[in-house]
Write an enzyme that holds these catalytic residues in place. Structure first.
Site, PDB file in Angstrom:
ATOM      1  N   GLN A   1      -4.761  -1.286   9.485  1.00  0.00           N
ATOM      2  CA  GLN A   1      -4.736  -2.637   8.920  1.00  0.00           C
ATOM      3  C   GLN A   1      -5.395  -3.634   9.880  1.00  0.00           C
ATOM      4  OE1 GLN A   1      -3.731  -3.298   5.820  1.00  0.00           O
ATOM      5  NE2 GLN A   1      -4.125  -5.476   5.989  1.00  0.00           N
TER       6      GLN A   1
ATOM      7  N   LYS B   1       0.838  -1.203   0.000  1.00  0.00           N
ATOM      8  CA  LYS B   1       0.000   0.000   0.000  1.00  0.00           C
ATOM      9  C   LYS B   1       0.869   1.247   0.000  1.00  0.00           C
ATOM     10  CE  LYS B   1      -3.935  -2.256   2.138  1.00  0.00           C
ATOM     11  NZ  LYS B   1      -4.583  -2.705   3.369  1.00  0.00           N
TER      12      LYS B   1
ATOM     13  N   ASP C   1     -11.148   3.199   3.955  1.00  0.00           N
ATOM     14  CA  ASP C   1     -11.594   1.800   3.921  1.00  0.00           C
ATOM     15  C   ASP C   1     -13.116   1.715   3.770  1.00  0.00           C
ATOM     16  OD1 ASP C   1      -9.752  -0.313   4.021  1.00  0.00           O
ATOM     17  OD2 ASP C   1      -9.307   0.043   6.145  1.00  0.00           O
TER      18      ASP C   1
HETATM   19  N1  GUN Z   1      -7.139  -6.539   6.043  1.00  0.00           N
HETATM   20  C1  GUN Z   1      -7.506  -7.278   4.968  1.00  0.00           C
HETATM   21  N2  GUN Z   1      -8.173  -6.516   4.072  1.00  0.00           N
HETATM   22  C2  GUN Z   1      -8.224  -5.271   4.584  1.00  0.00           C
HETATM   23  C3  GUN Z   1      -8.772  -4.050   4.108  1.00  0.00           C
HETATM   24  O1  GUN Z   1      -9.357  -3.945   3.032  1.00  0.00           O
HETATM   25  N3  GUN Z   1      -8.601  -2.976   4.934  1.00  0.00           N
HETATM   26  C4  GUN Z   1      -7.969  -3.068   6.130  1.00  0.00           C
HETATM   27  N4  GUN Z   1      -7.881  -1.962   6.868  1.00  0.00           N
HETATM   28  N5  GUN Z   1      -7.460  -4.191   6.592  1.00  0.00           N
HETATM   29  C5  GUN Z   1      -7.584  -5.276   5.819  1.00  0.00           C
END
Ligand code: GUN
Length: 297
Positions: free
Chosen positions: A99, A55, A122
């Site tokens: 995350q 990311k 998100d």
């Molecule tokens: N962990 C797995 N997928 C995601 C996501 O799309 N966002 C976040 N914040 N954590 C994740």
């Protein structure tokens, strides 16, 4: 036997990221605005570390600012909430992503609720989930947004199509169902307690599988010509001893013989998630400067 068209999410995501890069350059030149994304990782979960690194790299590649905050596994909730509070008030941060999963002892729902909904890239905050449920503009979860983009690209207008979403998670299944409803599909949200799941699936023109069960959806569950979107990313033992491979929630070879179009794993939905995260960060940055009214696509 006919072979389904492969929906190339990797190529679509690359195109989207290139367009976002152009938009970021324009925001910088015309408005002096550099979108910034803060990613918070608590603990040392290996998969999460990879996601966070990817990311951060994608954010920088798009010309945006990336702020990474790594907290040790024993971090308490109050410390994490204090960091979120700081990020909420930081004008250089337009998007905040914590995350998941978080270590036990931290309540993910309290953490998500602490994020300013305007920075919730998100789309997990109850305010954004509520806006989506009401068909109103807001920040939309990245994975289902990516699926919708692929579906629109593959099929054009989705109105009137029967869509079945398999899996009712708040991250994928529920928002996916809302997005498909917003696109005028007739939507079924199926889950582990659904009766006669194969029969339900066979009615669908669009099948989105997001259950996290390796190769659960078999070829004879699929309506001939249907479009199949496989959200699953499951690591399973490979034929070669000691090796692993990635598979989706759909048995690909069987499904590809029946479906009209299908996303592969890897290279389907996966790359769309990060591209949509960048997209949401640009939307949040534009909105913070009065340059955008939140929209869907
Ligand atoms: N962990 C797995 N997928 C995601 C996501 O799309 N966002 C976040 N914040 N954590 C994740």
């Amino acid at each position: 036997m006919t072979e389904a068209r492969i929906i190339d999410g990797k190529a679509f995501a690359a195109g989207l990221r290139a367009r976002i890069g152009g938009e970021v350059a324009e925001l910088r030149e015309r408005h002096g605005l550099v979108p910034g994304l803060a990613v918070v990782l608590v603990g040392e979960d290996p998969a999460s570390q990879v996601y966070v690194r990817n990311k951060g790299r994608a954010t920088l590649e798009a010309g945006m600012r990336s702020f990474e905050h790594r907290l040790e596994a024993g971090t308490d909730q109050a410390t994490l909430l204090a960091l979120i509070d700081r990020l909420n008030r930081d004008p250089e941060v337009h998007g905040i992503l914590v995350q998941l999963p978080l270590p036990s002892g931290i309540d993910p729902s309290a953490v998500i609720r602490a994020i300013d909904p305007a920075k919730d890239v998100d789309g997990f905050h109850p305010v954004n989930a509520g806006l989506l449920a009401q068909g109103l503009p807001g920040l939309v979860p990245c994975t289902p947004l990516g699926c919708l983009m692929l579906l629109r690209d593959a099929l054009g207008d989705l109105a009137g199509l029967r869509a079945l979403v398999l899996g009712r998670s708040t991250i994928v299944g529920r928002p996916m169902a809302q997005l498909l409803l917003g696109a005028d599909c007739t939507v079924t949200l199926a889950h582990s307690r659904t009766r006669d799941l194969p029969e339900e699936c066979r009615r669908a023109d669009i099948l989105v599988a997001a259950v996290g069960r390796p190769e659960m959806v078999r070829g004879d569950w699929i309506r001939p010509g249907a479009t199949v979107i496989d959200v699953g990313i499951n690591r399973v033992p490979a034929a070669e001893p000691g090796k692993t491979r990635l598979v989706g929630d759909v048995r690909f070879d069987e499904a590809a013989a029946v479906a009209g179009a299908i996303t592969p794993v890897p290279g389907g939905v996966g790359p769309m998630t990060i591209a949509c995260l960048l997209h949401n960060t640009v939307l949040a940055a534009r909105a913070s400067h009065g340059l955008h009214r939140f929209g869907r696509d």
